[in-house]
Design a protein around this motif. Structure first.
Motif, PDB file in Angstrom:
ATOM      1  N   UNK A 142       0.853  -1.183   0.000  1.00 10.81           N
ATOM      2  CA  UNK A 142       0.000   0.000   0.000  1.00 10.81           C
ATOM      3  C   UNK A 142       0.889   1.233   0.000  1.00 10.81           C
ATOM      4  N   UNK A 143       0.694   2.078  -0.976  1.00 10.18           N
ATOM      5  CA  UNK A 143       1.503   3.292  -1.123  1.00 10.18           C
ATOM      6  C   UNK A 143       3.005   2.996  -1.124  1.00 10.18           C
ATOM      7  N   UNK A 144       3.359   1.865  -1.751  1.00  6.08           N
ATOM      8  CA  UNK A 144       4.764   1.532  -1.918  1.00  6.08           C
ATOM      9  C   UNK A 144       5.411   0.768  -0.782  1.00  6.08           C
ATOM     10  N   UNK A 145       4.648   0.398   0.249  1.00  2.00           N
ATOM     11  CA  UNK A 145       5.196  -0.320   1.398  1.00  2.00           C
ATOM     12  C   UNK A 145       4.415  -1.607   1.645  1.00  2.00           C
ATOM     13  N   UNK A 146       5.136  -2.680   1.933  1.00  2.00           N
ATOM     14  CA  UNK A 146       4.476  -3.910   2.358  1.00  2.00           C
ATOM     15  C   UNK A 146       3.864  -3.693   3.739  1.00  2.00           C
ATOM     16  N   UNK A 147       2.697  -4.272   3.951  1.00  2.79           N
ATOM     17  CA  UNK A 147       2.001  -4.046   5.212  1.00  2.79           C
ATOM     18  C   UNK A 147       2.707  -4.699   6.394  1.00  2.79           C
ATOM     19  N   UNK A 148       3.567  -5.699   6.125  1.00  5.76           N
ATOM     20  CA  UNK A 148       4.284  -6.293   7.255  1.00  5.76           C
ATOM     21  C   UNK A 148       5.375  -5.379   7.798  1.00  5.76           C
ATOM     22  N   UNK A 149       5.544  -4.196   7.193  1.00  6.76           N
ATOM     23  CA  UNK A 149       6.374  -3.157   7.803  1.00  6.76           C
ATOM     24  C   UNK A 149       5.666  -2.488   8.978  1.00  6.76           C
ATOM     25  N   UNK A 150       4.352  -2.631   9.021  1.00  5.90           N
ATOM     26  CA  UNK A 150       3.549  -1.940  10.027  1.00  5.90           C
ATOM     27  C   UNK A 150       2.955  -2.879  11.081  1.00  5.90           C
ATOM     28  N   UNK A 151       2.719  -4.128  10.695  1.00  6.05           N
ATOM     29  CA  UNK A 151       2.045  -5.073  11.591  1.00  6.05           C
ATOM     30  C   UNK A 151       2.830  -6.378  11.614  1.00  6.05           C
ATOM     31  N   UNK A 152       2.972  -6.954  12.795  1.00  2.00           N
ATOM     32  CA  UNK A 152       3.675  -8.215  12.954  1.00  2.00           C
ATOM     33  C   UNK A 152       2.865  -9.336  12.291  1.00  2.00           C
TER      34      UNK A 152
END
Length: 244
Positions: A142-152
């Motif tokens: 999303x917007x160039x970032x994998x969501x596992x950068x934000x959530x474990x």
């Protein structure tokens, strides 16, 4: 923005406070399935002199990730611990996406606390995720970032395996505060609205003081796609609660 932590049964929960409590209403923000507290900063930073609180639920951002405990009633204890640790005045609750279910879970046990509720594009339910949902979410960009950068990833797996279905429409019959429902209506949006016409009908049947606000240039991601319009409405809502 002041960063703080609170211990919830051995698990550290990260949250942020903007401004000190004052005579104005406090805004309490509950973000979505993968979103840490920082995802609310673009909105909060526009609310000058407004006392705001936003948390990173377990497994998101700087919060700890427990071995288990990922149903809606577990998440609501994160919110409860934060609010037990902070003074609040005339609280207005704003929930986005799955954060709506965590927020409504908390409010179901605190029926008189809210002076206003803002629901952004989500039905009054907690959904049970389908098999494979954790892998889907962790691999999403999303917007160039994998969501596992934000959530474990373990948190996503816990949500997939432990979540149960729950409806919260009934709690509005016992609550006395106004509710604002933000709905994205752009059918061509990359991420479409999470609200169906049936969901809208259920809200209309359940909530006595309901205002539906449509966002014609948004699908589900209203906070990103029409932040300026969201800010204008949130400011007016808070101003109305201030004077109530």
């Amino acid at each position: 923005m002041q960063k703080k932590t609170v211990n919830n049964n051995g698990n550290e929960i990260e949250y942020y406070v903007s401004n000190q409590m004052n005579e104005k209403a406090t805004l309490i923000v509950s973000m979505g399935i993968w979103e840490p507290a920082e995802r609310a900063f673009p909105l909060i930073s526009r609310l000058i002199e407004r006392h705001c609180i936003v948390l990173s639920y377990r497994g998101r951002g700087g919060s700890g990730t427990p071995e288990s405990g990922f149903n809606w009633d577990d998440h609501m204890t994160d919110l409860a611990c934060v609010l037990q640790n902070e003074p609040i005045n005339k609280p207005v609750f704003l929930g986005f996406s799955k954060g709506v279910s965590y927020m409504l879970g908390y409010l179901s046990a605190n029926l008189r606390i809210a002076k206003g509720i803002i629901i952004i594009d989500y039905p009054a339910i907690h959904s049970k995720l389908e098999k494979g949902a954790a892998l889907f979410w962790s691999n999403m960009n999303y917007n160039g970032y994998r969501l596992d950068n934000y959530v474990d990833v373990h948190a996503l797996e816990g949500i997939e395996h432990e979540s149960t279905y729950e409806e919260f429409y009934h709690i509005f019959h016992e609550m006395l505060c106004p509710v604002w429902l933000f709905r994205g209506t752009d059918v061509n949006s990359y991420i479409p609205s999470n609200l169906s016409d049936e969901d809208i009908s259920k809200y209309k049947s359940a909530v006595k003081q309901l205002e539906i606000i449509e966002f014609e240039e948004s699908g589900h991601m209203i906070l990103d796609e029409e932040l300026g319009k969201v800010t204008r409405y949130v400011k007016q809502i808070l101003k109305d609660i201030d004077g109530a």
